[in-house]
Design a protein around this motif. Structure first.
Motif, PDB file in Angstrom:
ATOM      1  N   PRO A   2       0.818  -1.216   0.000  1.00 18.30           N
ATOM      2  CA  PRO A   2       0.000   0.000   0.000  1.00 18.30           C
ATOM      3  C   PRO A   2       0.850   1.263   0.000  1.00 18.30           C
ATOM      4  O   PRO A   2       1.981   1.276   0.491  1.00 18.30           O
ATOM      5  CB  PRO A   2      -0.814  -0.100   1.291  1.00 18.30           C
ATOM      6  N   LEU A   3       0.274   2.312  -0.538  1.00 17.19           N
ATOM      7  CA  LEU A   3       0.953   3.603  -0.556  1.00 17.19           C
ATOM      8  C   LEU A   3       1.050   4.187   0.848  1.00 17.19           C
ATOM      9  O   LEU A   3       0.160   3.992   1.669  1.00 17.19           O
ATOM     10  CB  LEU A   3       0.167   4.595  -1.412  1.00 17.19           C
ATOM     11  N   THR A   4       2.118   4.912   1.077  1.00 16.59           N
ATOM     12  CA  THR A   4       2.241   5.681   2.311  1.00 16.59           C
ATOM     13  C   THR A   4       1.629   7.062   2.075  1.00 16.59           C
ATOM     14  O   THR A   4       1.438   7.490   0.927  1.00 16.59           O
ATOM     15  CB  THR A   4       3.708   5.835   2.724  1.00 16.59           C
ATOM     16  N   GLU A   5       1.340   7.754   3.143  1.00 16.95           N
ATOM     17  CA  GLU A   5       0.769   9.090   3.007  1.00 16.95           C
ATOM     18  C   GLU A   5       1.724  10.056   2.292  1.00 16.95           C
ATOM     19  O   GLU A   5       1.276  10.823   1.432  1.00 16.95           O
ATOM     20  CB  GLU A   5       0.312   9.586   4.366  1.00 16.95           C
ATOM     21  N   PRO A   6       3.030  10.035   2.561  1.00 15.12           N
ATOM     22  CA  PRO A   6       3.924  10.909   1.783  1.00 15.12           C
ATOM     23  C   PRO A   6       3.913  10.562   0.289  1.00 15.12           C
ATOM     24  O   PRO A   6       3.999  11.462  -0.547  1.00 15.12           O
ATOM     25  CB  PRO A   6       5.301  10.672   2.403  1.00 15.12           C
ATOM     26  N   GLN A   7       3.807   9.284  -0.047  1.00 14.12           N
ATOM     27  CA  GLN A   7       3.734   8.904  -1.462  1.00 14.12           C
ATOM     28  C   GLN A   7       2.466   9.463  -2.108  1.00 14.12           C
ATOM     29  O   GLN A   7       2.508   9.929  -3.251  1.00 14.12           O
ATOM     30  CB  GLN A   7       3.765   7.387  -1.617  1.00 14.12           C
ATOM     31  N   ILE A   8       1.360   9.425  -1.389  1.00 14.04           N
ATOM     32  CA  ILE A   8       0.106   9.976  -1.913  1.00 14.04           C
ATOM     33  C   ILE A   8       0.282  11.460  -2.209  1.00 14.04           C
ATOM     34  O   ILE A   8      -0.091  11.944  -3.281  1.00 14.04           O
ATOM     35  CB  ILE A   8      -1.050   9.745  -0.924  1.00 14.04           C
ATOM     36  N   ASP A  10       3.061  13.060  -2.843  1.00 15.97           N
ATOM     37  CA  ASP A  10       3.960  13.213  -3.991  1.00 15.97           C
ATOM     38  C   ASP A  10       3.225  12.974  -5.305  1.00 15.97           C
ATOM     39  O   ASP A  10       3.415  13.704  -6.277  1.00 15.97           O
ATOM     40  CB  ASP A  10       5.148  12.258  -3.888  1.00 15.97           C
ATOM     41  N   ILE A  11       2.392  11.948  -5.339  1.00 14.38           N
ATOM     42  CA  ILE A  11       1.636  11.630  -6.550  1.00 14.38           C
ATOM     43  C   ILE A  11       0.650  12.747  -6.881  1.00 14.38           C
ATOM     44  O   ILE A  11       0.509  13.140  -8.049  1.00 14.38           O
ATOM     45  CB  ILE A  11       0.895  10.285  -6.389  1.00 14.38           C
ATOM     46  N   LEU A  12      -0.030  13.267  -5.877  1.00 19.56           N
ATOM     47  CA  LEU A  12      -1.079  14.257  -6.109  1.00 19.56           C
ATOM     48  C   LEU A  12      -0.567  15.676  -6.320  1.00 19.56           C
ATOM     49  O   LEU A  12      -1.288  16.513  -6.875  1.00 19.56           O
ATOM     50  CB  LEU A  12      -2.079  14.245  -4.951  1.00 19.56           C
ATOM     51  N   ARG A  13       0.651  15.957  -5.905  1.00 17.15           N
ATOM     52  CA  ARG A  13       1.182  17.332  -5.966  1.00 17.15           C
ATOM     53  C   ARG A  13       0.921  17.994  -7.323  1.00 17.15           C
ATOM     54  O   ARG A  13       0.382  19.104  -7.368  1.00 17.15           O
ATOM     55  CB  ARG A  13       2.669  17.353  -5.622  1.00 17.15           C
ATOM     56  N   PRO A  14       1.251  17.383  -8.450  1.00 18.23           N
ATOM     57  CA  PRO A  14       1.044  18.082  -9.730  1.00 18.23           C
ATOM     58  C   PRO A  14      -0.408  18.091 -10.212  1.00 18.23           C
ATOM     59  O   PRO A  14      -0.706  18.691 -11.241  1.00 18.23           O
ATOM     60  CB  PRO A  14       1.928  17.300 -10.707  1.00 18.23           C
ATOM     61  N   HIS A  15      -1.289  17.443  -9.481  1.00 24.52           N
ATOM     62  CA  HIS A  15      -2.674  17.295  -9.940  1.00 24.52           C
ATOM     63  C   HIS A  15      -3.684  18.010  -9.046  1.00 24.52           C
ATOM     64  O   HIS A  15      -4.885  17.762  -9.160  1.00 24.52           O
ATOM     65  CB  HIS A  15      -3.029  15.806 -10.031  1.00 24.52           C
ATOM     66  N   ARG A  16      -3.224  18.894  -8.173  1.00 29.84           N
ATOM     67  CA  ARG A  16      -4.148  19.618  -7.293  1.00 29.84           C
ATOM     68  C   ARG A  16      -5.152  20.381  -8.140  1.00 29.84           C
ATOM     69  O   ARG A  16      -4.794  21.001  -9.131  1.00 29.84           O
ATOM     70  CB  ARG A  16      -3.375  20.548  -6.371  1.00 29.84           C
ATOM     71  N   ASP A  17      -6.410  20.303  -7.726  1.00 29.02           N
ATOM     72  CA  ASP A  17      -7.517  20.811  -8.541  1.00 29.02           C
ATOM     73  C   ASP A  17      -8.324  21.903  -7.866  1.00 29.02           C
ATOM     74  O   ASP A  17      -9.320  22.361  -8.416  1.00 29.02           O
ATOM     75  CB  ASP A  17      -8.444  19.659  -8.916  1.00 29.02           C
ATOM     76  N   GLY A  18      -7.948  22.295  -6.671  1.00 30.19           N
ATOM     77  CA  GLY A  18      -8.743  23.261  -5.933  1.00 30.19           C
ATOM     78  C   GLY A  18     -10.017  22.658  -5.356  1.00 30.19           C
ATOM     79  O   GLY A  18     -10.840  23.352  -4.791  1.00 30.19           O
ATOM     80  N   GLY A  19     -10.162  21.353  -5.470  1.00 33.68           N
ATOM     81  CA  GLY A  19     -11.354  20.648  -5.002  1.00 33.68           C
ATOM     82  C   GLY A  19     -10.971  19.433  -4.182  1.00 33.68           C
ATOM     83  O   GLY A  19     -10.056  19.495  -3.347  1.00 33.68           O
ATOM     84  N   PRO A  20     -11.621  18.297  -4.440  1.00 31.77           N
ATOM     85  CA  PRO A  20     -11.412  17.117  -3.597  1.00 31.77           C
ATOM     86  C   PRO A  20      -9.994  16.544  -3.653  1.00 31.77           C
ATOM     87  O   PRO A  20      -9.496  16.058  -2.644  1.00 31.77           O
ATOM     88  CB  PRO A  20     -12.446  16.112  -4.093  1.00 31.77           C
ATOM     89  N   ILE A  21      -9.346  16.619  -4.802  1.00 29.68           N
ATOM     90  CA  ILE A  21      -7.957  16.124  -4.883  1.00 29.68           C
ATOM     91  C   ILE A  21      -7.057  17.009  -4.031  1.00 29.68           C
ATOM     92  O   ILE A  21      -6.210  16.509  -3.277  1.00 29.68           O
ATOM     93  CB  ILE A  21      -7.476  16.043  -6.339  1.00 29.68           C
ATOM     94  N   SER A  22      -7.261  18.299  -4.105  1.00 29.79           N
ATOM     95  CA  SER A  22      -6.477  19.224  -3.274  1.00 29.79           C
ATOM     96  C   SER A  22      -6.736  19.008  -1.788  1.00 29.79           C
ATOM     97  O   SER A  22      -5.820  19.133  -0.975  1.00 29.79           O
ATOM     98  CB  SER A  22      -6.795  20.677  -3.647  1.00 29.79           C
ATOM     99  N   ARG A  23      -7.977  18.697  -1.427  1.00 32.21           N
ATOM    100  CA  ARG A  23      -8.278  18.444  -0.005  1.00 32.21           C
ATOM    101  C   ARG A  23      -7.556  17.195   0.490  1.00 32.21           C
ATOM    102  O   ARG A  23      -7.013  17.190   1.601  1.00 32.21           O
ATOM    103  CB  ARG A  23      -9.781  18.348   0.214  1.00 32.21           C
ATOM    104  N   LEU A  24      -7.527  16.142  -0.318  1.00 32.76           N
ATOM    105  CA  LEU A  24      -6.767  14.956   0.086  1.00 32.76           C
ATOM    106  C   LEU A  24      -5.293  15.311   0.206  1.00 32.76           C
ATOM    107  O   LEU A  24      -4.634  14.970   1.189  1.00 32.76           O
ATOM    108  CB  LEU A  24      -6.967  13.806  -0.906  1.00 32.76           C
ATOM    109  N   TYR A  25      -4.770  16.014  -0.769  1.00 34.61           N
ATOM    110  CA  TYR A  25      -3.363  16.412  -0.749  1.00 34.61           C
ATOM    111  C   TYR A  25      -3.029  17.227   0.500  1.00 34.61           C
ATOM    112  O   TYR A  25      -2.039  16.964   1.180  1.00 34.61           O
ATOM    113  CB  TYR A  25      -3.033  17.222  -2.006  1.00 34.61           C
ATOM    114  N   LEU A  58      -4.349   5.421 -10.102  1.00 39.17           N
ATOM    115  CA  LEU A  58      -5.121   4.215  -9.772  1.00 39.17           C
ATOM    116  C   LEU A  58      -4.701   3.654  -8.421  1.00 39.17           C
ATOM    117  O   LEU A  58      -5.539   3.145  -7.665  1.00 39.17           O
ATOM    118  CB  LEU A  58      -4.986   3.165 -10.866  1.00 39.17           C
ATOM    119  N   ASP A  59      -3.419   3.759  -8.083  1.00 38.24           N
ATOM    120  CA  ASP A  59      -2.960   3.343  -6.752  1.00 38.24           C
ATOM    121  C   ASP A  59      -3.611   4.204  -5.669  1.00 38.24           C
ATOM    122  O   ASP A  59      -4.006   3.703  -4.608  1.00 38.24           O
ATOM    123  CB  ASP A  59      -1.438   3.442  -6.640  1.00 38.24           C
ATOM    124  N   VAL A  60      -3.731   5.513  -5.924  1.00 43.72           N
ATOM    125  CA  VAL A  60      -4.390   6.402  -4.966  1.00 43.72           C
ATOM    126  C   VAL A  60      -5.870   6.032  -4.841  1.00 43.72           C
ATOM    127  O   VAL A  60      -6.415   6.014  -3.735  1.00 43.72           O
ATOM    128  CB  VAL A  60      -4.211   7.885  -5.357  1.00 43.72           C
TER     129      VAL A  60
END
Length: 84
Positions: A2-8, A10-25, A58-60
């Motif tokens: 499973p992914l670690t929280e820091p890996q999540i 790192d994966i999401l950093r370039p994909h922040r959307d100002g919405g739910p992805i950004s909130r998870l990040y 997909l891992d996220v």
């Protein structure tokens, strides 16, 4: 494995959307609209032939499904961040 929280983050950093992805990040929150936003992002990446990023998203998605809904996590950034 499973992914670690820091890996999540790192994966999401370039994909922040100002919405739910950004909130998870930013907070670790898994809430309404996140699964759809991640699915849409994965489809966009696949269509753009960005296969490695597609697989990472997909891992996220698998992490989000496994963890389930949750409110913001205290100290998410302090405990897990390499802030951009």
């Amino acid at each position: 494995m499973p992914l670690t929280e820091p890996q999540i983050r790192d994966i999401l950093r370039p994909h922040r959307d100002g919405g739910p992805i950004s909130r998870l990040y930013a907070t670790g929150e898994i809430g309404d609209g996140l699964h759809t936003a991640l699915d849409d992002l994965a489809a966009t990446l696949l269509a753009a032939d960005r296969d490695e990023q597609h697989e990472q998203i997909l891992d996220v998605v698998r992490y989000v499904i496994a963890v389930g809904p949750r409110p913001p996590v205290a100290r998410w950034v302090a405990a897990n961040a390499k802030e951009s």
